[in-house]
Design an enzyme around this catalytic site. Sequence first.
Site, PDB file in Angstrom:
ATOM      1  N   SER A   9       0.836  -1.249  -0.082  1.00 18.82           N
ATOM      2  CA  SER A   9       0.003  -0.056   0.195  1.00 18.82           C
ATOM      3  C   SER A   9       0.740   1.284   0.062  1.00 18.82           C
ATOM      4  O   SER A   9       1.710   1.456   0.911  1.00 18.82           O
ATOM      5  CB  SER A   9      -1.113  -0.099   1.378  1.00 18.82           C
ATOM      6  OG  SER A   9      -1.402   1.488   1.502  1.00 18.82           O
ATOM      7  N   ASP A  36      -4.802   3.354  -1.863  1.00 25.32           N
ATOM      8  CA  ASP A  36      -5.964   3.663  -0.707  1.00 25.32           C
ATOM      9  C   ASP A  36      -6.556   5.113  -0.949  1.00 25.32           C
ATOM     10  O   ASP A  36      -5.871   6.172  -0.925  1.00 25.32           O
ATOM     11  CB  ASP A  36      -5.245   3.559   0.603  1.00 25.32           C
ATOM     12  CG  ASP A  36      -5.191   1.977   0.994  1.00 25.32           C
ATOM     13  OD1 ASP A  36      -5.921   1.424   0.914  1.00 25.32           O
ATOM     14  OD2 ASP A  36      -4.147   1.778   1.429  1.00 25.32           O
ATOM     15  N   MET A  38      -9.238   7.903  -0.061  1.00 27.16           N
ATOM     16  CA  MET A  38     -10.107   8.079   1.181  1.00 27.16           C
ATOM     17  C   MET A  38     -10.593   9.473   0.684  1.00 27.16           C
ATOM     18  O   MET A  38      -9.790  10.341   0.414  1.00 27.16           O
ATOM     19  CB  MET A  38      -9.183   7.989   2.280  1.00 27.16           C
ATOM     20  CG  MET A  38      -8.504   6.524   2.634  1.00 27.16           C
ATOM     21  SD  MET A  38      -7.844   6.788   4.291  1.00 27.16           S
ATOM     22  CE  MET A  38      -6.896   5.223   4.132  1.00 27.16           C
ATOM     23  N   MET A 138     -11.151  -6.705   5.135  1.00 29.29           N
ATOM     24  CA  MET A 138     -10.721  -5.669   5.961  1.00 29.29           C
ATOM     25  C   MET A 138     -10.362  -6.340   7.392  1.00 29.29           C
ATOM     26  O   MET A 138     -11.145  -6.502   8.010  1.00 29.29           O
ATOM     27  CB  MET A 138     -11.497  -4.430   6.196  1.00 29.29           C
ATOM     28  CG  MET A 138     -11.747  -3.429   4.947  1.00 29.29           C
ATOM     29  SD  MET A 138     -10.208  -2.910   4.073  1.00 29.29           S
ATOM     30  CE  MET A 138      -9.524  -1.987   5.516  1.00 29.29           C
TER      31      MET A 138
HETATM   32  C1  DX5 Z   1      -6.562   1.289   5.480  1.00 29.00           C
HETATM   33  C2  DX5 Z   1      -6.042   1.004   4.392  1.00 29.00           C
HETATM   34  C3  DX5 Z   1      -5.153  -0.010   4.214  1.00 29.00           C
HETATM   35  C4  DX5 Z   1      -3.733   0.236   4.960  1.00 29.00           C
HETATM   36  C5  DX5 Z   1      -2.829  -0.753   5.107  1.00 29.00           C
HETATM   37  O1  DX5 Z   1      -7.655   1.936   5.587  1.00 29.00           O
HETATM   38  O2  DX5 Z   1      -6.748   0.367   3.461  1.00 29.00           O
HETATM   39  O3  DX5 Z   1      -4.333  -0.438   2.791  1.00 29.00           O
HETATM   40  O4  DX5 Z   1      -3.017   1.481   4.329  1.00 29.00           O
HETATM   41  O5  DX5 Z   1      -1.475  -0.281   5.893  1.00 29.00           O
HETATM   42  P1  DX5 Z   1      -0.882  -1.549   7.012  1.00 29.00           P
HETATM   43  O6  DX5 Z   1      -0.268  -2.760   6.312  1.00 29.00           O
HETATM   44  O7  DX5 Z   1       0.272  -0.547   7.688  1.00 29.00           O
HETATM   45  O8  DX5 Z   1      -2.015  -1.909   8.103  1.00 29.00           O
HETATM   46 ZN    ZN Z   2      -6.582  -0.575   1.247  1.00 29.18          ZN
END
Ligand code: DX5
Ligand code: ZN
Length: 222
Positions: A9, A36, A38, A138
């Site tokens: 990511s 990602d 948002m 998730m």
């Molecule tokens: C959270 C994102 C993930 C996140 C993963 O909302 O969807 O993709 O960036 O990061 P790590 O692997 O550090 O938990």
């Molecule tokens: Zn993600």
Amino acid sequence: MAKFMIAPSILSADFSRLAEEIAAITEAGADWVHVDVMDGHFVPNLTIGAPVVKSLKPVSKLPLDCHLMIEEPEKYIEDFAKAGASTITIHVEATRDAAAVLKKIRSLGSKPGLTLKPATPASAIFPYLPLVDLVLVMTVNPGFSGQSFMAEQATKIAEIRAELKRIEHTALIEVDGGITPETARQVQDADVLVAGNAVFKAGVDYREAIRRLKDAKTESLT
Ligand code: DX5
Ligand code: ZN
């Protein structure tokens, strides 16, 4: 034995050097680039949008795996598809008509993916499984990288795998949130691991970080 595919990511990458970071993870053996997205509404954070995907497309040899944590994704999927998103994953909670959005993603030439928050039961996505190429489970509340893995969410993977088998549909299962070489051992039935901090902030070089994640698949699945 099969290994996990790894989708680092870029939320945990150095945003001032994204093209170099993508080249480095590509060289290090990553399979996809996880993006990602948002909107500050569906989740309490703002990140990047379709223009960044458009800029990354020509510099990435790997598929761009776009995770849309946004309300009313139907308003934006055309932008992401045109920008070059390989996969567009929407949240089942974010739209009133997930089936229509998933069909539209496919009609625009991207692969449709569907995901759900930890509080949402796996059964909420079952009606839409025939329409997807990817299911994202998730294992943190979406919004931020670097959170702790929610172990109890791992049971959803088996539930979804069983339902896919029952309806005789093939889709990849990806897991996102708090993945490390240790927590990855608890999601053996997944195909793809998203990893932010476990790649970009692992304290070892990217090749070694990715190798450790790939090797966390220890069970041979049929
Ligand atoms: C959270 C994102 C993930 C996140 C993963 O909302 O969807 O993709 O960036 O990061 P790590 O692997 O550090 O938990
Ligand atoms: Zn993600």
